[in-house]
Structures are given as structure tokens and as C-alpha cells.
Design a protein around this motif. Structure first.
Motif, PDB file in Angstrom:
ATOM      1  N   ASN A 193      -3.141  31.190   5.786  1.00 33.40           N
ATOM      2  CA  ASN A 193      -3.500  30.570   4.503  1.00 33.40           C
ATOM      3  C   ASN A 193      -5.013  30.660   4.298  1.00 33.40           C
TER       4      ASN A 193
ATOM      5  N   ASP B  99      -6.960  30.784   1.819  1.00 32.74           N
ATOM      6  CA  ASP B  99      -7.553  29.948   0.777  1.00 32.74           C
ATOM      7  C   ASP B  99      -7.712  28.497   1.209  1.00 32.74           C
ATOM      8  N   ARG B 100      -7.173  28.134   2.379  1.00 37.73           N
ATOM      9  CA  ARG B 100      -7.402  26.783   2.900  1.00 37.73           C
ATOM     10  C   ARG B 100      -8.887  26.556   3.131  1.00 37.73           C
TER      11      ARG B 100
ATOM     12  N   ASP C 220     -12.763  27.698   1.837  1.00 45.46           N
ATOM     13  CA  ASP C 220     -13.385  28.368   0.708  1.00 45.46           C
ATOM     14  C   ASP C 220     -14.241  29.541   1.190  1.00 45.46           C
ATOM     15  N   ILE C 221     -14.846  30.231   0.253  1.00 40.81           N
ATOM     16  CA  ILE C 221     -15.614  31.441   0.558  1.00 40.81           C
ATOM     17  C   ILE C 221     -16.662  31.183   1.629  1.00 40.81           C
TER      18      ILE C 221
ATOM     19  N   ARG D 165     -15.138  30.560   5.160  1.00 39.11           N
ATOM     20  CA  ARG D 165     -14.606  31.781   5.791  1.00 39.11           C
ATOM     21  C   ARG D 165     -15.754  32.624   6.351  1.00 39.11           C
TER      22      ARG D 165
ATOM     23  N   GLU E   7      -8.695  39.447   2.662  1.00 38.39           N
ATOM     24  CA  GLU E   7      -9.986  39.027   2.107  1.00 38.39           C
ATOM     25  C   GLU E   7     -10.465  39.990   1.031  1.00 38.39           C
TER      26      GLU E   7
ATOM     27  N   ASP F 203     -13.271  38.703  -1.156  1.00 42.38           N
ATOM     28  CA  ASP F 203     -14.514  38.137  -1.678  1.00 42.38           C
ATOM     29  C   ASP F 203     -15.717  38.752  -0.983  1.00 42.38           C
TER      30      ASP F 203
END
Length: 940
Positions: free
Chosen positions: A621, A623-624, A626-627, A630, A661, A663
Motif C-alpha cells: 500500500n 499510498d499509506r 506520502d511522497i 516514501r 512508484e 512520483d
């Protein structure tokens, strides 16, 4: 003004001239005798016997007081300059109004590389004056004692040279549209170069007002300075430009430009906080349309800062100028900010997305300084971080306020925070607040600690106290100390006054007065999680060598933020006096992630079971987190593994999630590490397996981003360049093929170039794959002929990619020609070549052989020359190379502003040697299939 009319600039009363002429002989004799004595002492000091071996050492500087005496305070300068653009020399004269605060019979100020033709004091008698080269002092002895509270006026006539330099008052040339060479004159005084343009009290706390007059050629030429021009006197071939008296400011902020530049202007709206004022941008006439973006963005970000600070901009104008030759990226002179052309000029035909972001960041940084640095200035260079750290932090806020879709808040992590964490994990680092005295020490402290660590610690402080209280404290600080000078404690006092139940000053001392930072070690316990701290050092061997020289024992008061498995968030303070702290949770909460958004200046290590849970969550997950989180997990995991505080299988396992990923910020971290591992493992047995894994990892996102630039998607464009660069560096076949095709098409039709975002990739990897010398020579000629500074750097980068050592040596030799590579770009060119594995030995050999010539050309005071050694040797990883570097230092012991860079170079090479020995087997075992998710799926 005290003189009007050009012919009057060399005229004084006959009595003053006669007396000055008589005293010059005495002064010269005294100065020569002092120099002879110093030379003898230097020869004694520079050599000593140690452990029976002959060892060179640099002369101790701590026995010399480089600070000006405190008896005199300047209050006003009347300054008259005539830069002669034809001869490359300048003449000038000044009068300084001085307040006597302590009884003395001497006037001591700074003067360096100037010829003084007359020195006098109105209504008083000068006995002698002499120049002391070591401290760059002008020492004037009076025949009588100057009493306390007296006001005196010191007058000096002087001249100097503008050629072959990029500091002080210097000349710059460019080619106009007709191909004619044009000459301009400009200044760069920070930190200690004002004394090369006029005798002055060249210390930041000695603020004064300035009334400046500049002589310039009549006709197309004009002059600009910090303040508005109020009067113009036409004198035939020359014109006097007279400027209004400045506000009180430090000498390093004085600026003049004599040029034939064109300009455009706009209006900055004060929106009720002060008055509206003009913003004007200057550039060479054929590039004047490239200033539109700078004007539009500059006005917008200035308006944001006015509202943020709630303090009016104190001048009536804020100009900007693009200088063809400029040593720094930019300089925040009050009311007249000067820039390299690449830092101000934007043209979407030449400038990439990264160029646009860089220009915005630089403008925002310099405009921050108009308040934080210019309005309120540090008392001494020890506290330069109050200028530069705050400007670095605020520039991201400013750009984000104008371009919220650029992701600048997250980009602070990858551009500022994460790089300085690497530097600050070395024993060769230094505290944010560090004592500096000599000009070499002062210029050297303009480094990543003052800028990036300073900005990162301020960012952490804002998170700790809250954005609203922080902003209020900044306003209070600026209002209270406007036009004055401060120390670190003054700023922290204003923050502390707004915060209850927390001693901000005590907490911050652990960050400003000791170098380095902690790693927080997290373990699961029955009641939640337990945290301990220790200093983080990148090389395990360093723990044995680290001195215990900190009053805080290299412990920090750490503002901890966290988020947990159940979605809860919280914060606490880990006081440096505590051995351990805990976070209470129910037993069903299995994991916690510290340092939310990586706003804290520390690393976090978890016990293995917690890392496993975090990786599982990240993979299942993404998106648990945020940018920013991560990117933080990736960065910390690799850094801890590099330091042997974590098995390398942890970050390698974590990379499996990258298939999901998309982003920019997390991929920037990952791509950077994948490429650096490629270089580190190049000659190890696991290299082929690693390349296969890395290429597989990046292929999916590579295929998705493609080679088509998006006109209005800033972050997608940044992601594309990061991925394409990494894919080509890792040898992804399609990436190299695409680069080669575009490169060959470009050479066949140079008027049709790749999109600006793609040019560096195409030029570099096209050149790298080409075996044709004629292709390289064609690219070189395009580089020589190119006028746009941004495009010229892209072509320079491309030329450095060739895999022919003879061509790289040729390029390196040609780069020494100022007509081919400007002095401002020389070190960039050398770094580009050294970053190429084929070019690294070429540069190293050249650097050692040419050191006497390089140090003569740029001087040991040039911090860019000083830092070059660490940049050239950054990838050395053998004992032989370490020995070569140490032998070079013994041969040339004088290091000037590069003293610390030499320590960095040696420490980095030792780290590289240790890294390979410690991590090679761990990485190889994982790649062999014992743990890799991709190998288990037979994807390698």
C-alpha cells in the motif's frame, strides 16, 4: 558630493598631496621590512620535525588577530569611482566620516591590492600610513591622539586593476549581436572583497551610509548602483552618475555596474505594507527578452515575502542584472542583485524545466536576503547561517507560493536536506556556528553546512514551534533589529518568547554548536516503542577516530514526529540528557514511522522486524506513506546500509515497491542511488547481476515517461529527466539507442535541437556512444559558437561524455583558455570531465601537474578552487589513490580556502575503500537470489 566634475577626481590641496608623497616612501619601506620579516618567519614556521620525519604544515593563523580594532566606527562614505573600460584599471577617491569611540592615535581599516596615492585626515595631521599585507590592513598613524566622541573625516585617493579577476571591482566582456566585443564593469564584494575596490572598514557589523558617484562613458553606457540615480553630469566623453545616499548597510552589499545593457521593468505591489516600488532587470541587449520570466516571478515572490515578513521593503527600487562573468550564482546587493546569466535569463527555446526551477529558486533566495541579511545582518561571519540558512529555507516557501504545482516543499528534501546529511556524517564537517577569522576561513564557510544544514535546522524549528508562531517570530526579529546586526541567540530569543513549556534556545544549541546529527534507533517493546540515539557517522571506523570535543557529548535534543500503523500521529522531545525515550502504544500497533515528512534533521533506524513491516506496508500500500515519507524511507535505508548500521538487503528489498512508484521525489532518491551503486560496484564480481537488476527495476517507469516532454507538467518533466538519465547511465539498451538516434539527427541538422529537457541526456550519451572524433569536434565547435549561457553548459556536459581520454585531455587543456571556457565555468567543466570514469585519471594527473598555475590564476582564497580536490577524488576507492592524494598535500601544504576540502577528500576516499570491503558480499549474496523478489520471479 565632495568633488564634482571628472577632472577634479585627482585633485586635492597641494599641502595634502605633498605630505602624502613624503609619507609614501616611509610607508613602502615599513611595508617591505614587515614583509621580509614575515617571509623569514614563514620559512621557519612551515617546516618542522615530527616523529623523526620531515613534515610540511601550514602556518598557524591563530596567533594573528585579523579583526579591526574597536576604537573607530564609520558612519558615512562619500565614494567616487571611475572604472576605465578601455585600460581595465580604475581610479577612485573617498571620504569616510568616522566616530571615535575609544581614544587612539591610529586609524586602521582594510585595503588590499590597491595603490594609494594620497591619504589625509581633514584638519588633522597624518604621521605615516602603511599597508600590512597579511591582514590586509591600512594602518594610519596620527601625530596626535584622537579623543573619544570626536568625528573625523578620512580621505584617500586610490587606483587598482579590474582585469583577470571575478571579485572586487572587475571587468567582464561579451560579444554583441554584431560580433563586437563589449566591456562592462561590475562588483562582487562578499565576503571580504570590498577592500579590493576601495579602502573601507570591511566587517559586516560596521554599517554606514554610502553616497556613490560613478563615472561612465557617455552614449550607450550607463551606471546603476544600490540606490536610485538622482543626478547626471555630462562631461563630454564621460558622464557622472550620482546616486542618492543609501540606507545604513555593510560594505559587502555595495554594488555598481557600468554597462550598455538593455532593461525592462515592472512594479512590485506592497499591498498596504509600505509603498509600491520598481523592479528593473538588465541584460545584454540581444538577450533582453530572456528577462521576462525573472521579472514576472521576481515581482510575485517579492510580494509574497512582503506579506510574510510584514515589514516594508526599505528601498525605492530592486534591480536585477545578468552578468556575463560572475563567480557566484548570484549576490544579494541591496537594491541591485547580480546574477550569472544562467541564474536569471530564461528562454524556453534553450532552458529546461530544471533551469526554470533553478532560476526561480535563485531569485527567491536573493530576494529573501533583502530582509534577512541586508536589513538585519549577522555581526560576524561566524553566524553567516543566519543569512544563508534562512534564505535557503525561505526560497522553497517563496517558489511554492508562486508555483504550488512544482512540489517545492517536498523537493527541499532531495535538493537541500539529504545531500547535507551525507556531508555532515563525516568527521571533516563543522558546526553551523563556527569561529572564522582569516579571509580564507571566511570564504570557506560559505558551504553546504551554512546553507543546507542551516536551512534544514530552521525547517525543523518551524515544524517544532508551528508555522504561525515561527512567522510571528521572524517579523518581531526583523522589526526589532532592522538596520542592525545580530547573533544566533538574538533570533532564537524571538522564537523562544512565543513558545510555552519549551526552552527553544537550549534545544537549538545542540544543533548549532556541534557538528553532525543523530541516528535514532527504534525497537518494539511491550508498551510501544523505545528510542535511543547515537551520533551518525558514515564510516564505522570514524567512531574510533572521533574526538569527544563537544559540550553536549554529541547528543542532541531531538524534536521527534511520528505516525503509526493505526493512523495516529504525535510528537515529543528527546532531550540530549536522556538515555532513552518511549512512545506508548497498544500491543496491536505493530509499527511506527518516525520523522514525518523528513522535517527533522536526523536519521531513523529500526530493528529488523520493524523494517520488514515497513517494507511490507510500502509494497502492499504505497499510498499509506506520502511522497516525502516514501523518499525518506528510501534515503535512510540506503544511508544506514552504506554506514554498515543496517544489512544491505533492507534497502534492496525496499526497491521492489518502485514498480508502483510514479512520483518525482521518491524516484529521484532511488535513481540517484541506483546510479551511484553502479559506479561503486563497477569492478566487483556482482556488477553484472546488479546491472541486470537495476535495469529491470527502472524499465517500467522508463517506458511510461517516454521521450516526449509535457508542456505544462513540471513534476512529470522532472521525473522524465531523472529516469532517462538513470536509465542511460545504467545502460538500458533502448535509452542508449534513443539518445544516439537523437544525437546523430542533431549533428546532421544542428538548427533542429532536441527539447531543452532532453539535451543534456542526448548530448552526453550520444557523445559517449560515438566513436567518431569528427562528431566530438563538431559538437565542440557548436559549444564555442554558442551564445546562450544555459545551452553552452549543456553542450559542455555533452563534450565531457566522450570515452576517448585524448579528447578529454584536449578539452581540459582548451578549457584553460578564457575565450573558450569563462573562468566562472572552469570548475564546472573540470568536474564534468572528472565525473566520467575515463576522464577521472586525466583530470587527476592534470590537476597535480597544473596546481601551481591553477593556484596562481584563481588564488588560494578561491573557495571553488579549494573544493575542487574533493570533487575530483570523490570516486577514488583504492589505497594507491589515497597515497597519491596525501603525497600531493605534502608537496603543496598551503591550501587557503580549501583546507577543509582536503580533509573531506581523504575521509571520502577512506570511506569508499571501507564501503566496498564491507558491503560487496552482502549485495552480491542478495543479488544471487537469496532475498531478491525480482530474482525469485526469474525476472533477471
Amino acid at each position: 558630493m565632495f568633488l564634482t566634475g571628472y577632472w577634479l577626481q585627482v585633485v586635492l590641496s597641494w599641502a595634502v598631496v605633498a605630505f602624502a608623497t613624503a609619507t609614501v616612501v616611509v610607508a613602502v619601506q615599513k611595508a617591505q621590512l614587515a614583509k621580509d620579516l614575515r617571509d623569514v618567519q614563514d620559512k621557519i614556521d612551515i617546516f618542522e620535525e615530527w616523529n623523526g620525519e620531515s613534515r610540511y604544515r601550514t602556518k598557524r593563523e591563530d596567533t594573528i588577530d585579523y579583526r579591526l580594532p574597536t576604537a573607530l566606527v564609520p558612519t558615512h562614505y562619500e565614494l567616487y569611482w571611475h572604472p576605465d573600460l578601455e585600460t581595465g584599471s580604475f581610479t577612485g577617491q573617498l571620504r569616510i566620516r568616522i566616530q571615535v569611540v575609544e581614544e587612539t592615535n591610529q586609524i586602521i581599516l582594510h585595503s588590499y591590492l590597491l595603490n594609494l596615492t594620497s591619504v589625509y585626515v581633514l584638519n588633522r595631521e597624518v604621521e605615516t600610513f602603511e599597508l600590512e599585507e597579511e591582514r590586509q590592513f591600512l594602518i594610519i598613524t596620527m601625530t596626535e591622539v584622537l579623543p573619544v566622541d570626536a568625528t573625523i573625516t578620512l580621505g584617500i585617493i586610490f587606483n587598482g586593476q579590474m582585469k583577470d579577476k571575478l571579485v572586487g571591482l572587475y571587468s567582464s566582456t561579451y560579444q554583441n549581436e554584431a560580433g563586437a566585443t563589449r566591456t562592462i564593469s561590475t562588483t562582487k564584494f562578499e565576503p571580504t572583497y570590498a577592500r579590493q575596490a576601495f579602502p573601507c572598514f570591511d566587517e559586516p557589523a560596521l554599517k554606514a551610509t554610502f553616497a556613490i558617484t560613478v563615472v561612465h562613458p557617455s552614449g550607450a553606457y550607463h551606471a546603476v548602483s544600490n540606490m536610485q540615480q538622482t543626478e547626471s553630469n555630462y562631461l563630454g566623453d564621460y558622464t557622472e552618475a550620482i546616486f542618492e545616499t543609501s540606507v545604513s548597510m555593510s560594505t559587502y552589499l555595495v554594488c555598481i555596474i557600468v554597462s550598455d545593457f538593455a532593461s525592462k521593468s515592472t512594479t512590485v505591489k506592497a499591498n498596504g505594507i509600505g509603498e509600491d516600488f520598481s523592479m528593473q532587470a538588465y541584460a545584454t541587449s540581444h538577450q533582453v527578452d530572456k528577462i521576462d520570466f525573472a521579472l514576472e516571478f521576481g515581482a510575485a515572490v517579492t510580494e509574497y515575502y512582503i506579506q510574510y515578513y510584514k515589514v516594508p521593503y526599505p528601498l525605492t527600487k530592486l534591480d536585477m542584472a545578468a552578468i556575463p562573468d560572475f563567480a557566484s550564482g548570484a549576490m544579494e546587493h541591496w537594491g541591485l542583485v547580480t546574477y550569472r546569466e544562467t541564474a536569471l535569463l530564461y528562454d524556453d527555446s534553450y532552458s529546461s524545466t530544471a533551469n526554470k526551477q533553478s532560476i526561480a529558486g535563485t531569485l527567491a533566495h536573493e530576494i529573501v536576503h533583502q530582509w534577512f541579511g541586508n536589513l538585519v545582518t549577522m555581526k560576524w561571519w561566524n553566524d553567516i547561517w543566519l543569512n544563508e540558512g534562512f534564505a535557503r529555507f525561505m526560497q522553497y516557501k517563496g517558489v511554492n507560493a508562486v508555483h504550488s504545482d512544482w512540489g517545492m516543499i517536498e523537493q527541499f528534501q532531495i535538493v537541500a536536506l539529504q545531500p547535507v546529511l551525507v556531508y555532515d556524517a563525516k568527521l571533516s564537517s563543522h558546526p553551523i556556528v563556527q569561529k572564522v577569522e582569516t579571509p580564507d576561513e571566511i570564504t570557506a564557510i560559505f558551504d553546504t553546512i551554512s546553507y543546507e544544514k542551516g536551512g534544514s535546522v530552521i525547517r525543523m524549528l518551524e515544524t517544532l514551534v508551528g508555522a504561525d508562531k515561527f512567522e510571528e517570530a521572524v517579523t518581531n526579529y526583523l522589526v526589532k533589529y532592522q538596520f542592525n546586526n545580530t547573533e544566533t541567540d538574538d533570533f532564537l530569543t524571538e522564537v523562544d518568547a512565543l513558545v510555552d513549556d519549551l526552552d527553544v534556545k537550549k534545544l537549538m544549541l545542540t544543533w548549532t554548536e556541534q557538528m553532525g546529527y543523530p541516528v535514532l534507533n527504534v525497537s518494539k517493546v511491550a508498551a510501544g516503542f523505545q528510542i535511543t540515539q547515537q551520533r551518525f557517522l558514515s564510516n564505522p571506523v570514524s567512531y574510533e577516530e572521533a574526538p569527544e570535543d563537544s559540550a553536549y557529548g554529541y547528543k542532541w535534543s531531538v524534536p521527534i514526529t511520528y505516525t503509526a500503523e493505526d493512523g495516529s500521529e504525535g510528537s515529543l522531545i528527546y532531550d540530549y540528557n536522556e538515555d532513552t525515550v518511549g512512545i506508548a502504544f497498544n500491543a496491536d500497533v505493530q509499527w511506527v514511522k518516525l520523522n514525518v515528512h523528513q522535517t527533522g534533521y536526523y536519521r531513523v533506524n529500526y530493528e529488523e522486524s520493524l523494517w520488514t513491516l515497513l517494507i511490507q506496508e510500502l509494497t502492499s500500500n504505497p499510498d499509506r506513506f506520502d511522497i516525502a515519507d516514501r523518499a525518506h524511507l528510501l534515503n535512510d535505508a540506503f544511508a544506514l546500509a552504506d554506514a554498515s548500521q543496517l544489512s544491505y538487503k533492507v534497502p534492496l528489498e525496499m526497491t521492489a515497491y518502485l514498480g508502483q512508484e510514479r512520483d518525482f521525489v521518491p524516484w529521484y532518491v532511488a535513481a540517484d542511488k541506483l546510479v551511484s551503486l553502479h559506479r561503486s560496484l563497477m569492478f566487483s564480481e556482482g556488477y553484472v547481476s546488479y546491472l541486470s537488476y537495476a535495469r529491470t527495476l527502472i524499465t517500467g517507469v522508463y517506458e511510461e515517461v517516454g521521450w516526449t516532454v509535457d508542456a505544462n507538467n513540471h513534476l512529470k518533466n522532472r521525473l522524465r529527466v531523472s529516469i532517462l538519465s538513470a536509465a542511460c547511465a545504467l545502460g538500458v539498451p533502448d535509452c542508449l539507442e534513443q539518445a544516439a538516434q537523437r544525437f546523430n539527427a542533431f549533428l546532421q541538422n544542428p538548427t533542429s535541437r532536441p527539447a531543452p529537457d532532453l539535451r543534456e541526456i542526448v548530448y552526453y550519451y550520444g557523445t559517449k556512444q560515438s566513436t567518431s572524433q569528427s562528431n566530438w569536434e563538431q559538437l565542440f565547435q557548436l559549444f564555442v559558437d554558442e551564445d546562450d549561457a544555459s545551452e553552452k553548459l549543456k553542450l559542455m556536459y555533452g563534450l565531457s561524455g566522450v570515452q576517448n581520454s585524448q579528447l578529454l585531455f584536449k578539452f581540459l587543456a582548451l578549457a584553460g583558455n578564457e575565450s573558450i571556457v569563462r573562468s566562472q565555468d572552469y570548475f564546472t567543466c573540470v568536474q564534468y570531465i572528472a565525473a566520467n570514469p575515463v576522464g577521472e585519471p586525466v583530470v587527476w594527473e592534470f590537476y597535480r601537474e597544473q596546481w601551481p598555475q591553477l593556484s596562481a590564476r584563481f588564488s588560494l582564497n578561491d573557495r571553488n578552487l579549494g573544493r575542487l580536490i574533493a570533487q575530483i577524488t570523490a570516486n577514488f576507492r583504492s589505497s594507491i589513490k589515497l597515497e597519491e592524494v596525501q603525497q600531493f598535500f605534502e608537496k603543496y601544504p598551503e591550501s587557503g580556502a580549501g583546507a577543509n576540502s582536503r580533509l573531506v577528500a581523504v575521509e571520502t576516499i577512506k570511506y569508499n575503500i571501507e564501503w566496498l570491503a564491507r558491503n560487496r558480499a552482502d549485495i552480491s549474496d542478495w543479488l544471487s537470489g537469496t532475498a531478491s523478489p525480482l530474482t525469485k520471479k526469474n525476472q533477471l
